[in-house]
Design a protein around this motif. Structure first.
Motif, PDB file in Angstrom:
ATOM      1  N   MET A   1       0.846  -1.179   0.000  1.00  0.00           N
ATOM      2  CA  MET A   1       0.000   0.000   0.000  1.00  0.00           C
ATOM      3  C   MET A   1       0.887   1.237   0.000  1.00  0.00           C
ATOM      4  SD  MET A   1      -3.101   0.788   2.545  1.00  0.00           S
ATOM      5  CE  MET A   1      -3.841   2.362   2.571  1.00  0.00           C
ATOM      6  N   MET A   2       0.331   2.330  -0.400  1.00  0.00           N
ATOM      7  CA  MET A   2       1.080   3.578  -0.442  1.00  0.00           C
ATOM      8  C   MET A   2       1.304   4.083   0.980  1.00  0.00           C
ATOM      9  SD  MET A   2      -0.797   5.494  -3.590  1.00  0.00           S
ATOM     10  CE  MET A   2       0.474   6.698  -3.845  1.00  0.00           C
ATOM     11  N   ASP A   3       2.490   4.570   1.217  1.00  0.00           N
ATOM     12  CA  ASP A   3       2.739   5.148   2.531  1.00  0.00           C
ATOM     13  C   ASP A   3       2.571   6.662   2.472  1.00  0.00           C
ATOM     14  OD1 ASP A   3       5.037   6.090   1.315  1.00  0.00           O
ATOM     15  OD2 ASP A   3       6.393   4.820   2.430  1.00  0.00           O
ATOM     16  N   ARG A   4       2.761   7.288   3.598  1.00  0.00           N
ATOM     17  CA  ARG A   4       2.530   8.737   3.723  1.00  0.00           C
ATOM     18  C   ARG A   4       3.416   9.522   2.754  1.00  0.00           C
ATOM     19  NH1 ARG A   4      -1.558  11.721   5.060  1.00  0.00           N
ATOM     20  NH2 ARG A   4      -1.376  12.710   7.047  1.00  0.00           N
ATOM     21  N   ARG A   5       4.644   9.059   2.542  1.00  0.00           N
ATOM     22  CA  ARG A   5       5.572   9.759   1.647  1.00  0.00           C
ATOM     23  C   ARG A   5       5.053   9.756   0.212  1.00  0.00           C
ATOM     24  NH1 ARG A   5      10.318   6.691   2.027  1.00  0.00           N
ATOM     25  NH2 ARG A   5       9.541   5.598   0.244  1.00  0.00           N
ATOM     26  N   ASP A   6       4.508   8.609  -0.229  1.00  0.00           N
ATOM     27  CA  ASP A   6       3.957   8.521  -1.585  1.00  0.00           C
ATOM     28  C   ASP A   6       2.783   9.483  -1.763  1.00  0.00           C
ATOM     29  OD1 ASP A   6       5.770   6.506  -2.300  1.00  0.00           O
ATOM     30  OD2 ASP A   6       4.416   4.935  -1.584  1.00  0.00           O
ATOM     31  N   ILE A   7       1.924   9.528  -0.752  1.00  0.00           N
ATOM     32  CA  ILE A   7       0.772  10.429  -0.809  1.00  0.00           C
ATOM     33  C   ILE A   7       1.244  11.879  -0.853  1.00  0.00           C
ATOM     34  CG2 ILE A   7      -1.250  11.254   0.472  1.00  0.00           C
ATOM     35  CD1 ILE A   7      -1.598   8.348   1.443  1.00  0.00           C
ATOM     36  N   ASP A   8       2.261  12.214  -0.055  1.00  0.00           N
ATOM     37  CA  ASP A   8       2.806  13.576  -0.061  1.00  0.00           C
ATOM     38  C   ASP A   8       3.358  13.941  -1.439  1.00  0.00           C
ATOM     39  OD1 ASP A   8       2.142  13.961   2.587  1.00  0.00           O
ATOM     40  OD2 ASP A   8       4.163  13.539   3.346  1.00  0.00           O
ATOM     41  N   GLN A   9       4.039  13.005  -2.088  1.00  0.00           N
ATOM     42  CA  GLN A   9       4.607  13.273  -3.409  1.00  0.00           C
ATOM     43  C   GLN A   9       3.514  13.523  -4.446  1.00  0.00           C
ATOM     44  OE1 GLN A   9       7.137   9.912  -4.160  1.00  0.00           O
ATOM     45  NE2 GLN A   9       8.827  10.729  -2.941  1.00  0.00           N
ATOM     46  N   ILE A  10       2.452  12.748  -4.378  1.00  0.00           N
ATOM     47  CA  ILE A  10       1.342  12.965  -5.315  1.00  0.00           C
ATOM     48  C   ILE A  10       0.685  14.313  -5.048  1.00  0.00           C
ATOM     49  CG2 ILE A  10      -0.942  12.142  -6.019  1.00  0.00           C
ATOM     50  CD1 ILE A  10       0.092   9.289  -5.462  1.00  0.00           C
ATOM     51  N   ALA A  11       0.506  14.644  -3.765  1.00  0.00           N
ATOM     52  CA  ALA A  11      -0.087  15.938  -3.412  1.00  0.00           C
ATOM     53  C   ALA A  11       0.780  17.078  -3.935  1.00  0.00           C
ATOM     54  CB  ALA A  11      -0.273  16.044  -1.905  1.00  0.00           C
ATOM     55  N   LEU A  12       2.103  16.957  -3.821  1.00  0.00           N
ATOM     56  CA  LEU A  12       3.007  18.002  -4.334  1.00  0.00           C
ATOM     57  C   LEU A  12       2.880  18.139  -5.853  1.00  0.00           C
ATOM     58  CD1 LEU A  12       6.246  17.491  -2.217  1.00  0.00           C
ATOM     59  CD2 LEU A  12       4.760  19.505  -2.264  1.00  0.00           C
ATOM     60  N   ARG A  13       2.737  17.022  -6.549  1.00  0.00           N
ATOM     61  CA  ARG A  13       2.577  17.078  -8.005  1.00  0.00           C
ATOM     62  C   ARG A  13       1.285  17.802  -8.376  1.00  0.00           C
ATOM     63  NH1 ARG A  13       4.044  10.899  -9.341  1.00  0.00           N
ATOM     64  NH2 ARG A  13       6.173  10.966  -8.584  1.00  0.00           N
ATOM     65  N   LEU A  14       0.220  17.498  -7.642  1.00  0.00           N
ATOM     66  CA  LEU A  14      -1.058  18.163  -7.917  1.00  0.00           C
ATOM     67  C   LEU A  14      -0.953  19.663  -7.643  1.00  0.00           C
ATOM     68  CD1 LEU A  14      -3.538  15.542  -6.435  1.00  0.00           C
ATOM     69  CD2 LEU A  14      -3.213  16.112  -8.845  1.00  0.00           C
ATOM     70  N   VAL A  15      -0.291  20.026  -6.554  1.00  0.00           N
ATOM     71  CA  VAL A  15      -0.134  21.444  -6.212  1.00  0.00           C
ATOM     72  C   VAL A  15       0.695  22.153  -7.275  1.00  0.00           C
ATOM     73  CG1 VAL A  15       0.930  23.020  -4.553  1.00  0.00           C
ATOM     74  CG2 VAL A  15      -0.481  21.144  -3.742  1.00  0.00           C
ATOM     75  N   SER A  16       1.681  21.468  -7.845  1.00  0.00           N
ATOM     76  CA  SER A  16       2.519  22.110  -8.871  1.00  0.00           C
ATOM     77  C   SER A  16       1.718  22.448 -10.122  1.00  0.00           C
ATOM     78  CB  SER A  16       3.710  21.224  -9.218  1.00  0.00           C
ATOM     79  OG  SER A  16       3.285  20.084  -9.945  1.00  0.00           O
ATOM     80  N   LEU A  17       0.565  21.807 -10.303  1.00  0.00           N
ATOM     81  CA  LEU A  17      -0.281  22.073 -11.463  1.00  0.00           C
ATOM     82  C   LEU A  17      -1.209  23.273 -11.253  1.00  0.00           C
ATOM     83  CD1 LEU A  17      -1.275  18.397 -12.314  1.00  0.00           C
ATOM     84  CD2 LEU A  17       0.465  19.795 -13.431  1.00  0.00           C
ATOM     85  N   VAL A  18      -1.253  23.776 -10.031  1.00  0.00           N
ATOM     86  CA  VAL A  18      -2.120  24.907  -9.705  1.00  0.00           C
ATOM     87  C   VAL A  18      -1.522  26.181 -10.311  1.00  0.00           C
ATOM     88  CG1 VAL A  18      -3.032  26.295  -7.796  1.00  0.00           C
ATOM     89  CG2 VAL A  18      -2.939  23.806  -7.603  1.00  0.00           C
ATOM     90  N   PRO A  19      -2.342  27.013 -10.927  1.00  0.00           N
ATOM     91  CA  PRO A  19      -1.841  28.252 -11.526  1.00  0.00           C
ATOM     92  C   PRO A  19      -1.134  29.133 -10.499  1.00  0.00           C
ATOM     93  CG  PRO A  19      -4.136  27.886 -12.129  1.00  0.00           C
ATOM     94  CD  PRO A  19      -3.780  26.856 -11.109  1.00  0.00           C
ATOM     95  N   PRO A  20      -0.133  29.892 -10.940  1.00  0.00           N
ATOM     96  CA  PRO A  20       0.654  30.731 -10.023  1.00  0.00           C
ATOM     97  C   PRO A  20      -0.200  31.730  -9.225  1.00  0.00           C
ATOM     98  CG  PRO A  20       1.668  30.672 -12.193  1.00  0.00           C
ATOM     99  CD  PRO A  20       0.357  29.972 -12.311  1.00  0.00           C
ATOM    100  N   GLY A  21      -1.310  32.156  -9.749  1.00  0.00           N
ATOM    101  CA  GLY A  21      -2.156  33.116  -9.053  1.00  0.00           C
ATOM    102  C   GLY A  21      -2.702  32.573  -7.737  1.00  0.00           C
ATOM    103  N   LEU A  22      -2.691  31.274  -7.597  1.00  0.00           N
ATOM    104  CA  LEU A  22      -3.199  30.658  -6.373  1.00  0.00           C
ATOM    105  C   LEU A  22      -2.058  30.218  -5.447  1.00  0.00           C
ATOM    106  CD1 LEU A  22      -6.027  28.441  -7.904  1.00  0.00           C
ATOM    107  CD2 LEU A  22      -6.271  30.643  -6.775  1.00  0.00           C
ATOM    108  N   ALA A  23      -0.903  30.790  -5.634  1.00  0.00           N
ATOM    109  CA  ALA A  23       0.266  30.387  -4.859  1.00  0.00           C
ATOM    110  C   ALA A  23       0.055  30.572  -3.357  1.00  0.00           C
ATOM    111  CB  ALA A  23       1.500  31.160  -5.309  1.00  0.00           C
TER     112      ALA A  23
END
Length: 85
Positions: A1-23
């Motif tokens: 199963m995915m551990d906390r680190r894997d979930i954090d990495q996916i969350a960071l990837r999703l956040v990187s897709l957010v437009p700069p205006g929402l920084a």
């Protein structure tokens, strides 16, 4: 199963897709993404690798015991069978 680190990495990837205006909301989004991912994975009712391995070992021992019992039954049946004339 995915551990906390894997979930954090996916969350960071999703956040990187957010437009700069929402920084400014970057940290909130990362936390929300992490929570949503973790909750979704929990709902899948997945087992850990350790739980899976334990069940595989238990199944292998059970299979070996069944095979041994089948062999013993066959021996007993052969011994109880009437001898030919």
């Amino acid at each position: 199963m995915m551990d906390r680190r894997d979930i954090d990495q996916i969350a960071l990837r999703l956040v990187s897709l957010v437009p700069p205006g929402l920084a400014r909301a970057h940290q909130d989004l990362q936390t929300n993404f992490r929570d949503v991912l973790a909750q979704g994975l929990r709902r899948l009712e997945l087992v850990t690798r350790e739980e899976f391995d334990v069940q595989c070992q238990l199944l292998a021992r059970t299979r070996a015991k069944v095979d041994e019992l089948e062999r013993r039954v066959a021996e007993l049946e052969a011994a109880a069978a009437p001898s030919g004339p």
